[in-house]
Scaffold this motif. Structure first.
Motif, short mmCIF file in Angstrom:
data_model
loop_
_atom_site.label_atom_id
_atom_site.label_comp_id
_atom_site.label_asym_id
_atom_site.label_seq_id
_atom_site.Cartn_x
_atom_site.Cartn_y
_atom_site.Cartn_z
N LYS A 67 2.83 10.95 -1.56
CA LYS A 67 3.69 12.13 -1.24
C LYS A 67 3.96 11.11 0.75
O LYS A 67 2.20 10.08 0.06
CB LYS A 67 2.73 12.81 -0.18
CG LYS A 67 1.28 13.20 -0.15
CD LYS A 67 0.50 14.24 -0.06
CE LYS A 67 -0.79 14.04 0.43
NZ LYS A 67 -1.58 14.20 0.58
N PRO A 68 4.06 11.86 1.91
CA PRO A 68 4.29 10.97 2.97
C PRO A 68 3.46 11.26 3.10
O PRO A 68 2.36 11.67 3.74
CB PRO A 68 5.69 11.75 3.51
CG PRO A 68 6.21 12.37 2.58
CD PRO A 68 5.23 12.84 2.01
N GLU A 69 2.31 9.54 4.33
CA GLU A 69 1.42 10.14 4.70
C GLU A 69 0.66 8.27 5.23
O GLU A 69 1.36 7.85 5.55
CB GLU A 69 -0.40 9.84 3.91
CG GLU A 69 -0.16 8.35 2.98
CD GLU A 69 -0.79 8.71 1.61
OE1 GLU A 69 -1.44 9.49 1.43
OE2 GLU A 69 -1.20 7.95 0.91
N ALA A 70 -0.07 8.74 6.39
CA ALA A 70 0.05 8.14 8.14
C ALA A 70 -1.20 7.10 7.09
O ALA A 70 -2.08 7.41 6.70
CB ALA A 70 -0.01 8.32 8.85
N PHE A 71 -1.57 5.80 7.76
CA PHE A 71 -2.10 4.82 6.65
C PHE A 71 -2.50 3.97 7.81
O PHE A 71 -1.75 3.24 8.54
CB PHE A 71 -1.93 4.38 5.66
CG PHE A 71 -0.96 3.60 5.19
CD1 PHE A 71 -0.46 2.07 5.40
CD2 PHE A 71 -0.36 4.69 4.61
CE1 PHE A 71 0.34 1.81 5.21
CE2 PHE A 71 1.30 3.73 4.51
CZ PHE A 71 1.60 2.65 4.64
N SER A 72 -3.47 2.60 7.43
CA SER A 72 -4.26 2.14 9.27
C SER A 72 -4.89 0.87 8.11
O SER A 72 -5.79 1.29 7.69
CB SER A 72 -3.75 2.51 10.21
OG SER A 72 -4.36 1.45 11.28
N ILE A 90 -6.42 6.34 4.94
CA ILE A 90 -5.57 7.52 5.47
C ILE A 90 -5.70 7.61 6.76
O ILE A 90 -6.88 8.07 6.64
CB ILE A 90 -5.76 8.46 4.51
CG1 ILE A 90 -5.34 8.02 2.82
CG2 ILE A 90 -4.17 9.89 4.49
CD1 ILE A 90 -3.87 6.67 2.55
N VAL A 91 -5.07 7.49 7.58
CA VAL A 91 -5.37 8.11 8.92
C VAL A 91 -4.29 9.12 9.43
O VAL A 91 -3.26 9.79 8.64
CB VAL A 91 -5.26 6.96 10.17
CG1 VAL A 91 -6.58 6.57 9.59
CG2 VAL A 91 -3.68 6.46 10.00
N TYR A 99 0.90 -0.99 0.32
CA TYR A 99 -0.08 -0.12 -0.06
C TYR A 99 1.14 1.28 0.01
O TYR A 99 0.68 2.36 -0.85
CB TYR A 99 -1.41 0.17 1.18
CG TYR A 99 -2.09 0.77 1.18
CD1 TYR A 99 -3.54 1.07 0.78
CD2 TYR A 99 -1.67 2.03 2.36
CE1 TYR A 99 -4.68 1.82 0.16
CE2 TYR A 99 -3.40 3.32 1.90
CZ TYR A 99 -4.20 2.90 1.22
OH TYR A 99 -5.53 4.15 0.83
N SER A 100 2.00 1.04 0.89
CA SER A 100 3.13 2.32 0.81
C SER A 100 3.85 3.19 -0.79
O SER A 100 3.40 4.11 -0.59
CB SER A 100 3.66 2.51 1.90
OG SER A 100 4.97 1.30 0.96
N THR A 101 3.51 1.73 -1.31
CA THR A 101 4.14 1.95 -2.51
C THR A 101 3.42 2.95 -3.27
O THR A 101 3.65 3.85 -4.83
CB THR A 101 4.17 1.03 -3.27
OG1 THR A 101 3.80 -0.02 -3.80
CG2 THR A 101 5.60 -0.58 -2.79
N LEU A 112 -9.14 5.73 1.19
CA LEU A 112 -9.01 3.89 1.00
C LEU A 112 -8.78 3.10 -0.20
O LEU A 112 -8.57 3.18 -1.24
CB LEU A 112 -11.11 3.61 0.91
CG LEU A 112 -11.07 2.79 1.47
CD1 LEU A 112 -10.85 2.55 3.48
CD2 LEU A 112 -12.58 1.63 1.47
N GLY A 113 -8.10 1.59 0.52
CA GLY A 113 -7.66 1.33 -0.61
C GLY A 113 -8.14 -0.64 -0.23
O GLY A 113 -8.66 -0.74 1.18
N VAL A 114 -7.48 -1.47 -1.28
CA VAL A 114 -7.65 -2.85 -1.02
C VAL A 114 -6.65 -3.23 -1.34
O VAL A 114 -6.15 -2.94 -2.16
CB VAL A 114 -9.12 -3.05 -1.42
CG1 VAL A 114 -9.22 -4.71 -1.04
CG2 VAL A 114 -10.21 -2.04 -0.64
#
Length: 166
Positions: free
Chosen positions: A94-99, A155-156, A88-90, A130-132
């Motif tokens: 831009k820099p972002e936090a996700f959970s 994204i959080v 998911y990070s790829t 949102l991602g899957v």
């Protein structure tokens, strides 16, 4: 001053390429989150990263099984969570936090101590928030699917205040 270029794939590949190894199998986990270091996921090797994809090879250790030598199901989710977070990070621009928002896990065949499993995570869809991501656990010897984990990622805002470890 040189401007930093945000490139999550290059950052992950550099970690994979430069990770000190003791026996040729294990990445240096000293920079991993505390829960990962404490779980002893020995036998897990990061093998490939590209846009929306992250692959690992997992040689299953006895310490991750039940008394009968079968993998404890929660371990599968931890490994899927690891692969999915990198995949998911790829996709970040831009820099972002996700959970992790949720997981759906389907077990098709047991995985046993000593088996070698290809673990492949791939982003199925990514929107703005949102991602899957799907992770497949495939036995290298039989080439059969052992488990499929589908995770939703969001994204959080991770600004929880001061670092409690300081």
């Amino acid at each position: 001053m040189t401007e930093q270029v945000f490139d999550p794939i290059a950052n992950i590949q550099m970690m994979m390429d430069n990770a000190p190894v003791s026996d040729g199998q294990e990445p240096d986990m000293s920079m991993a989150p505390p829960f990962v270091r404490g779980m002893n996921l020995s036998g897990l090797k990061f093998t490939r990263v590209s846009a929306g994809e992250f692959d690992m090879v997992w040689t299953i250790g006895q310490h991750l099984t039940h008394f009968d030598g079968m993998v404890q199901g929660g371990i599968v989710n931890v490994i899927a969570d690891t692969g999915q977070s990198f995949a998911y990070s790829t996709t970040s621009q831009k820099p972002e936090a996700f959970s992790t928002a949720d997981f759906a896990t389907r077990f098709f065949r047991p995985m046993k101590a000593g088996e070698i499993i290809d673990v492949r995570s791939q982003v199925v869809n990514r929107s703005r928030r949102l991602g899957v991501v799907e992770t497949r656990f495939i036995n290298q010897q039989t080439e059969k699917l052992c488990a499929l984990v589908v995770g939703s990622w969001m994204i959080v805002n991770r600004d929880f205040g001061p670092d409690p470890s300081k």
